[in-house]
Design a protein around this motif. Sequence first.
Motif, PDB file in Angstrom:
ATOM      1  N   GLU A 102       0.827  -1.216   0.000  1.00  0.00           N
ATOM      2  CA  GLU A 102       0.000   0.000   0.000  1.00  0.00           C
ATOM      3  C   GLU A 102       0.861   1.267   0.000  1.00  0.00           C
ATOM      4  O   GLU A 102       0.516   2.271  -0.622  1.00  0.00           O
ATOM      5  CB  GLU A 102      -0.941  -0.016   1.211  1.00  0.00           C
ATOM      6  CG  GLU A 102      -2.036  -1.062   1.099  1.00  0.00           C
ATOM      7  CD  GLU A 102      -2.754  -1.321   2.421  1.00  0.00           C
ATOM      8  OE1 GLU A 102      -3.862  -1.883   2.388  1.00  0.00           O
ATOM      9  OE2 GLU A 102      -2.206  -0.964   3.499  1.00  0.00           O
ATOM     10  N   GLU A 105       1.965   1.746  -3.512  1.00  0.00           N
ATOM     11  CA  GLU A 105       0.862   2.075  -4.415  1.00  0.00           C
ATOM     12  C   GLU A 105       0.383   3.521  -4.254  1.00  0.00           C
ATOM     13  O   GLU A 105      -0.109   4.131  -5.214  1.00  0.00           O
ATOM     14  CB  GLU A 105      -0.312   1.122  -4.163  1.00  0.00           C
ATOM     15  CG  GLU A 105      -1.465   1.327  -5.138  1.00  0.00           C
ATOM     16  CD  GLU A 105      -2.660   0.438  -4.836  1.00  0.00           C
ATOM     17  OE1 GLU A 105      -3.430   0.179  -5.767  1.00  0.00           O
ATOM     18  OE2 GLU A 105      -2.807   0.020  -3.665  1.00  0.00           O
ATOM     19  N   LEU A 106       0.553   4.093  -3.060  1.00  0.00           N
ATOM     20  CA  LEU A 106      -0.049   5.395  -2.761  1.00  0.00           C
ATOM     21  C   LEU A 106       0.325   6.500  -3.758  1.00  0.00           C
ATOM     22  O   LEU A 106      -0.569   7.198  -4.262  1.00  0.00           O
ATOM     23  CB  LEU A 106       0.319   5.812  -1.325  1.00  0.00           C
ATOM     24  CG  LEU A 106      -0.457   7.008  -0.764  1.00  0.00           C
ATOM     25  CD1 LEU A 106      -1.962   6.726  -0.748  1.00  0.00           C
ATOM     26  CD2 LEU A 106       0.041   7.339   0.647  1.00  0.00           C
ATOM     27  N   LEU A 108       1.102   6.225  -6.777  1.00  0.00           N
ATOM     28  CA  LEU A 108       0.503   5.880  -8.071  1.00  0.00           C
ATOM     29  C   LEU A 108      -0.980   6.253  -8.090  1.00  0.00           C
ATOM     30  O   LEU A 108      -1.521   6.616  -9.145  1.00  0.00           O
ATOM     31  CB  LEU A 108       0.678   4.386  -8.360  1.00  0.00           C
ATOM     32  CG  LEU A 108       2.119   3.860  -8.299  1.00  0.00           C
ATOM     33  CD1 LEU A 108       2.146   2.373  -8.623  1.00  0.00           C
ATOM     34  CD2 LEU A 108       3.022   4.642  -9.241  1.00  0.00           C
ATOM     35  N   ILE A 109      -1.625   6.159  -6.935  1.00  0.00           N
ATOM     36  CA  ILE A 109      -3.025   6.594  -6.824  1.00  0.00           C
ATOM     37  C   ILE A 109      -3.100   8.101  -7.057  1.00  0.00           C
ATOM     38  O   ILE A 109      -3.961   8.586  -7.794  1.00  0.00           O
ATOM     39  CB  ILE A 109      -3.602   6.219  -5.445  1.00  0.00           C
ATOM     40  CG1 ILE A 109      -3.698   4.687  -5.305  1.00  0.00           C
ATOM     41  CG2 ILE A 109      -4.979   6.860  -5.238  1.00  0.00           C
ATOM     42  CD1 ILE A 109      -4.085   4.211  -3.914  1.00  0.00           C
ATOM     43  N   TYR A 110      -2.152   8.841  -6.450  1.00  0.00           N
ATOM     44  CA  TYR A 110      -2.104  10.301  -6.654  1.00  0.00           C
ATOM     45  C   TYR A 110      -1.883  10.637  -8.132  1.00  0.00           C
ATOM     46  O   TYR A 110      -2.378  11.653  -8.619  1.00  0.00           O
ATOM     47  CB  TYR A 110      -0.988  10.933  -5.818  1.00  0.00           C
ATOM     48  CG  TYR A 110      -1.231  10.899  -4.336  1.00  0.00           C
ATOM     49  CD1 TYR A 110      -2.509  11.038  -3.807  1.00  0.00           C
ATOM     50  CD2 TYR A 110      -0.174  10.737  -3.433  1.00  0.00           C
ATOM     51  CE1 TYR A 110      -2.730  11.012  -2.437  1.00  0.00           C
ATOM     52  CE2 TYR A 110      -0.387  10.715  -2.062  1.00  0.00           C
ATOM     53  CZ  TYR A 110      -1.677  10.846  -1.580  1.00  0.00           C
ATOM     54  OH  TYR A 110      -1.898  10.822  -0.221  1.00  0.00           O
ATOM     55  N   GLN A 111      -1.142   9.783  -8.822  1.00  0.00           N
ATOM     56  CA  GLN A 111      -0.875  10.006 -10.247  1.00  0.00           C
ATOM     57  C   GLN A 111      -2.026   9.553 -11.141  1.00  0.00           C
ATOM     58  O   GLN A 111      -1.970   9.686 -12.355  1.00  0.00           O
ATOM     59  CB  GLN A 111       0.408   9.272 -10.671  1.00  0.00           C
ATOM     60  CG  GLN A 111       1.675   9.851 -10.102  1.00  0.00           C
ATOM     61  CD  GLN A 111       2.906   9.111 -10.597  1.00  0.00           C
ATOM     62  OE1 GLN A 111       2.870   8.350 -11.559  1.00  0.00           O
ATOM     63  NE2 GLN A 111       4.034   9.330  -9.918  1.00  0.00           N
ATOM     64  N   LYS A 112      -3.075   8.992 -10.492  1.00  0.00           N
ATOM     65  CA  LYS A 112      -4.252   8.496 -11.229  1.00  0.00           C
ATOM     66  C   LYS A 112      -3.895   7.375 -12.211  1.00  0.00           C
ATOM     67  O   LYS A 112      -4.466   7.268 -13.300  1.00  0.00           O
ATOM     68  CB  LYS A 112      -4.965   9.645 -11.962  1.00  0.00           C
ATOM     69  CG  LYS A 112      -5.529  10.712 -11.015  1.00  0.00           C
ATOM     70  CD  LYS A 112      -6.252  11.805 -11.767  1.00  0.00           C
ATOM     71  CE  LYS A 112      -7.035  12.721 -10.827  1.00  0.00           C
ATOM     72  NZ  LYS A 112      -6.203  13.377  -9.817  1.00  0.00           N
ATOM     73  N   LYS A 115      -5.900   0.957 -11.865  1.00  0.00           N
ATOM     74  CA  LYS A 115      -5.675  -0.037 -10.815  1.00  0.00           C
ATOM     75  C   LYS A 115      -4.832  -1.219 -11.290  1.00  0.00           C
ATOM     76  O   LYS A 115      -3.913  -1.668 -10.585  1.00  0.00           O
ATOM     77  CB  LYS A 115      -7.029  -0.538 -10.296  1.00  0.00           C
ATOM     78  CG  LYS A 115      -6.899  -1.472  -9.091  1.00  0.00           C
ATOM     79  CD  LYS A 115      -8.260  -1.828  -8.528  1.00  0.00           C
ATOM     80  CE  LYS A 115      -8.121  -2.721  -7.300  1.00  0.00           C
ATOM     81  NZ  LYS A 115      -9.425  -3.070  -6.699  1.00  0.00           N
ATOM     82  N   ARG A 118      -1.294  -0.188 -11.645  1.00  0.00           N
ATOM     83  CA  ARG A 118      -0.712   0.006 -10.308  1.00  0.00           C
ATOM     84  C   ARG A 118      -0.250  -1.320  -9.733  1.00  0.00           C
ATOM     85  O   ARG A 118       0.860  -1.421  -9.199  1.00  0.00           O
ATOM     86  CB  ARG A 118      -1.727   0.650  -9.350  1.00  0.00           C
ATOM     87  CG  ARG A 118      -2.086   2.075  -9.672  1.00  0.00           C
ATOM     88  CD  ARG A 118      -2.649   2.801  -8.452  1.00  0.00           C
ATOM     89  NE  ARG A 118      -3.738   2.136  -7.769  1.00  0.00           N
ATOM     90  CZ  ARG A 118      -5.025   2.359  -7.980  1.00  0.00           C
ATOM     91  NH1 ARG A 118      -5.410   3.235  -8.907  1.00  0.00           N
ATOM     92  NH2 ARG A 118      -5.951   1.739  -7.263  1.00  0.00           N
ATOM     93  N   ARG A 154       9.069   2.113  -3.686  1.00  0.00           N
ATOM     94  CA  ARG A 154       8.051   3.153  -3.882  1.00  0.00           C
ATOM     95  C   ARG A 154       8.507   4.143  -4.948  1.00  0.00           C
ATOM     96  O   ARG A 154       7.715   4.575  -5.790  1.00  0.00           O
ATOM     97  CB  ARG A 154       7.811   3.878  -2.546  1.00  0.00           C
ATOM     98  CG  ARG A 154       6.769   4.993  -2.616  1.00  0.00           C
ATOM     99  CD  ARG A 154       6.587   5.643  -1.262  1.00  0.00           C
ATOM    100  NE  ARG A 154       7.865   6.106  -0.717  1.00  0.00           N
ATOM    101  CZ  ARG A 154       8.053   6.462   0.547  1.00  0.00           C
ATOM    102  NH1 ARG A 154       7.062   6.401   1.413  1.00  0.00           N
ATOM    103  NH2 ARG A 154       9.238   6.874   0.965  1.00  0.00           N
ATOM    104  N   THR A 158       7.152   4.646  -9.495  1.00  0.00           N
ATOM    105  CA  THR A 158       6.722   5.858 -10.194  1.00  0.00           C
ATOM    106  C   THR A 158       7.487   6.065 -11.499  1.00  0.00           C
ATOM    107  O   THR A 158       7.201   6.997 -12.250  1.00  0.00           O
ATOM    108  CB  THR A 158       6.887   7.106  -9.301  1.00  0.00           C
ATOM    109  OG1 THR A 158       8.275   7.302  -9.017  1.00  0.00           O
ATOM    110  CG2 THR A 158       6.123   6.957  -7.995  1.00  0.00           C
TER     111      THR A 158
END
Length: 221
Positions: A102, A105-106, A108-112, A115, A118, A154, A158
């Motif tokens: 997690e 992944e965080l 990557l979530i901000y980068q949209k 799923k 990711r 992490r 990215t």
Amino acid sequence: MIRLEDVSKIYKMGDTELRALDHVDLEIKEGEFVSIIGPSGSGKSTMMNIIGCLDTLDEGEYYLDDQSIDEYSEDELAQIRNKKIGFIFQNFNLIGSLTAEENIELPLIYQKIPKEERAERVKSALEEVGLWSRRDHKPKELSGGQQQRIAIARAIATKPSLYLGDEPTGNLDSKTSDEIMRIFHKLHDEGNTIVIITHDEEVAKQADRSVRIKDGHIEEV
């Protein structure tokens, strides 16, 4: 990739002026592995913050990819910090309530990032640092070296072209430090630019090129 021209960073404390960086010139080419070495208070972390677009300079010019940093908008600078630069810090900066998976992944979530992509990136990054089997562990369940490898994973996920390490081996024993440096060498071999800030001579000399900083001034080693 990186060019500092006559750069100064000045802090004022009452009537006292402290030049954390004092008319610094530095060029780092794409694909280089450079260490910036100096004692505590020498200005090396200030330099990293400026290179990483985390802080602004007071004098001089900073060119990133041949464009003055002043010409980038705030949104563009945020994109650079999120996508172009992979930060690795001495204290890992992992979120304690999240698993290794997690934490990676965080951003990557901000980068949209979708799923499915990711999930692929997280798995690939964890495998690259040899910790796929620890994906469900939280930071407190991991050793310091494992936490730093998660922090590197992490950054890897990215897909940056520049890795900035601020004392990435500072809290680790020599054996674990060697493991972390092997990962940096592998990333460099893959064509990435690596800049490591350190006070450790043994870590610094593993880079292709070293720059020494003292009292805000730099010299090639």
